[in-house]
Scaffold this motif. Structure first.
Motif, PDB file in Angstrom:
ATOM      1  N   VAL A  22       0.815  -1.207   0.000  1.00  0.00           N
ATOM      2  CA  VAL A  22       0.000   0.000   0.000  1.00  0.00           C
ATOM      3  C   VAL A  22       0.857   1.268   0.000  1.00  0.00           C
ATOM      4  CG1 VAL A  22      -1.651   1.348   1.363  1.00  0.00           C
ATOM      5  CG2 VAL A  22      -1.916  -1.139   1.170  1.00  0.00           C
ATOM      6  N   SER A  23       1.847   1.308   0.903  1.00  0.00           N
ATOM      7  CA  SER A  23       2.604   2.546   1.059  1.00  0.00           C
ATOM      8  C   SER A  23       3.901   2.259   1.801  1.00  0.00           C
ATOM      9  CB  SER A  23       1.781   3.571   1.844  1.00  0.00           C
ATOM     10  OG  SER A  23       2.469   4.792   1.984  1.00  0.00           O
ATOM     11  N   ALA A  24       4.876   3.138   1.622  1.00  0.00           N
ATOM     12  CA  ALA A  24       6.143   3.028   2.337  1.00  0.00           C
ATOM     13  C   ALA A  24       6.661   4.408   2.678  1.00  0.00           C
ATOM     14  CB  ALA A  24       7.170   2.263   1.508  1.00  0.00           C
ATOM     15  N   ILE A  25       7.520   4.469   3.699  1.00  0.00           N
ATOM     16  CA  ILE A  25       8.056   5.746   4.169  1.00  0.00           C
ATOM     17  C   ILE A  25       9.529   5.603   4.476  1.00  0.00           C
ATOM     18  CG2 ILE A  25       7.407   5.246   6.575  1.00  0.00           C
ATOM     19  CD1 ILE A  25       6.694   8.291   6.790  1.00  0.00           C
ATOM     20  N   HIS A  26      10.255   6.642   4.143  1.00  0.00           N
ATOM     21  CA  HIS A  26      11.686   6.752   4.409  1.00  0.00           C
ATOM     22  C   HIS A  26      11.943   6.795   5.915  1.00  0.00           C
ATOM     23  CE1 HIS A  26      15.384   9.371   4.712  1.00  0.00           C
ATOM     24  NE2 HIS A  26      15.779   8.594   3.733  1.00  0.00           N
ATOM     25  N   THR A  27      13.182   6.500   6.313  1.00  0.00           N
ATOM     26  CA  THR A  27      13.516   6.457   7.736  1.00  0.00           C
ATOM     27  C   THR A  27      13.175   7.749   8.464  1.00  0.00           C
ATOM     28  OG1 THR A  27      15.770   7.122   7.148  1.00  0.00           O
ATOM     29  CG2 THR A  27      15.375   4.757   7.490  1.00  0.00           C
ATOM     30  N   GLY A  28      13.462   8.887   7.845  1.00  0.00           N
ATOM     31  CA  GLY A  28      13.189  10.159   8.498  1.00  0.00           C
ATOM     32  C   GLY A  28      11.784  10.683   8.294  1.00  0.00           C
ATOM     33  N   GLY A  29      11.037  10.029   7.424  1.00  0.00           N
ATOM     34  CA  GLY A  29       9.662  10.430   7.183  1.00  0.00           C
ATOM     35  C   GLY A  29       9.469  11.454   6.088  1.00  0.00           C
ATOM     36  N   SER A  30      10.549  11.900   5.470  1.00  0.00           N
ATOM     37  CA  SER A  30      10.444  12.972   4.479  1.00  0.00           C
ATOM     38  C   SER A  30      10.055  12.490   3.097  1.00  0.00           C
ATOM     39  CB  SER A  30      11.778  13.720   4.396  1.00  0.00           C
ATOM     40  OG  SER A  30      12.813  12.830   4.018  1.00  0.00           O
ATOM     41  N   MET A  31      10.214  11.224   2.826  1.00  0.00           N
ATOM     42  CA  MET A  31       9.859  10.679   1.511  1.00  0.00           C
ATOM     43  C   MET A  31       8.894   9.524   1.690  1.00  0.00           C
ATOM     44  SD  MET A  31      13.435  10.776  -0.610  1.00  0.00           S
ATOM     45  CE  MET A  31      14.407  10.005   0.673  1.00  0.00           C
ATOM     46  N   THR A  32       7.893   9.497   0.817  1.00  0.00           N
ATOM     47  CA  THR A  32       6.868   8.467   0.884  1.00  0.00           C
ATOM     48  C   THR A  32       6.544   7.948  -0.516  1.00  0.00           C
ATOM     49  OG1 THR A  32       5.126  10.147   0.771  1.00  0.00           O
ATOM     50  CG2 THR A  32       5.819   9.439   2.972  1.00  0.00           C
ATOM     51  N   ARG A  33       5.967   6.765  -0.555  1.00  0.00           N
ATOM     52  CA  ARG A  33       5.510   6.176  -1.818  1.00  0.00           C
ATOM     53  C   ARG A  33       4.163   5.524  -1.580  1.00  0.00           C
ATOM     54  NH1 ARG A  33      10.902   3.205  -4.470  1.00  0.00           N
ATOM     55  NH2 ARG A  33      12.177   5.094  -4.614  1.00  0.00           N
ATOM     56  N   TYR A  34       3.344   5.498  -2.632  1.00  0.00           N
ATOM     57  CA  TYR A  34       2.001   4.952  -2.522  1.00  0.00           C
ATOM     58  C   TYR A  34       1.659   4.103  -3.733  1.00  0.00           C
ATOM     59  CZ  TYR A  34       1.503   8.519   1.071  1.00  0.00           C
ATOM     60  OH  TYR A  34       1.673   9.299   2.188  1.00  0.00           O
ATOM     61  N   ALA A  35       0.841   3.076  -3.504  1.00  0.00           N
ATOM     62  CA  ALA A  35       0.250   2.349  -4.616  1.00  0.00           C
ATOM     63  C   ALA A  35      -0.743   3.277  -5.319  1.00  0.00           C
ATOM     64  CB  ALA A  35      -0.471   1.108  -4.101  1.00  0.00           C
ATOM     65  N   ASP A  36      -0.906   3.102  -6.611  1.00  0.00           N
ATOM     66  CA  ASP A  36      -1.825   3.956  -7.362  1.00  0.00           C
ATOM     67  C   ASP A  36      -3.244   3.883  -6.801  1.00  0.00           C
ATOM     68  OD1 ASP A  36      -0.306   3.378 -10.646  1.00  0.00           O
ATOM     69  OD2 ASP A  36       0.208   4.763  -9.030  1.00  0.00           O
ATOM     70  N   SER A  37      -3.610   2.734  -6.258  1.00  0.00           N
ATOM     71  CA  SER A  37      -4.977   2.536  -5.781  1.00  0.00           C
ATOM     72  C   SER A  37      -5.315   3.400  -4.562  1.00  0.00           C
ATOM     73  CB  SER A  37      -5.205   1.060  -5.439  1.00  0.00           C
ATOM     74  OG  SER A  37      -4.258   0.621  -4.471  1.00  0.00           O
ATOM     75  N   VAL A  38      -4.291   3.909  -3.864  1.00  0.00           N
ATOM     76  CA  VAL A  38      -4.554   4.695  -2.651  1.00  0.00           C
ATOM     77  C   VAL A  38      -3.968   6.097  -2.715  1.00  0.00           C
ATOM     78  CG1 VAL A  38      -4.566   2.557  -1.309  1.00  0.00           C
ATOM     79  CG2 VAL A  38      -2.495   3.974  -1.350  1.00  0.00           C
TER      80      VAL A  38
END
Length: 125
Positions: free
Chosen positions: A48-64
């Protein structure tokens, strides 16, 4: 021992919101990217989603994308998922998960080596 305790799931109407939490312990939480993965009834796990260690970068599945927001509080060893504009197709068991390798993104469920017990999200139409 790596442990995750997820909470915040529940039953919500279509268009509603929920905020999931995942309390982590047993490993250096702030050193790992973290992910949310879900599994709907009768289907395989979906990243669904992922986040970098510091929280500044994120990624999401297209569905969400544009509906869900991942965040983390490293002082509390806690991962979050804010879910807005929920749809019936978001119904699933939601897991927080740790990537197999420290300091790297993982967007495939099989690339995660530790998962929580899951929290159920049910969206009614």
């Amino acid at each position: 021992q790596v442990q995750f305790v997820e909470s915040g799931g529940g039953l919500v109407q279509s268009g509603g919101s929920l905020r999931l939490s995942c309390a982590a312990s047993g490993f250096p939480f702030s050193s790992y990217y973290m992910s949310w993965i879900r599994q709907a009834p009768g289907k395989g796990p979906e990243w669904v989603s992922a986040i970098h260690t510091g929280g500044s970068m994120t990624r999401y599945a297209d569905s969400v994308k544009d509906r869900f927001t991942i965040s983390r509080d490293n002082a509390k060893n806690t991962l979050y998922l804010q879910m807005n504009s929920l749809k019936p197709e978001d119904t699933a068991l939601y897991y927080c998960a740790r990537p197999r390798w420290i300091g790297t993104w993982a967007t495939i469920p099989g690339d995660h080596d530790h998962w929580g017990q899951g929290t159920q999200v049910t969206v009614s139409s």
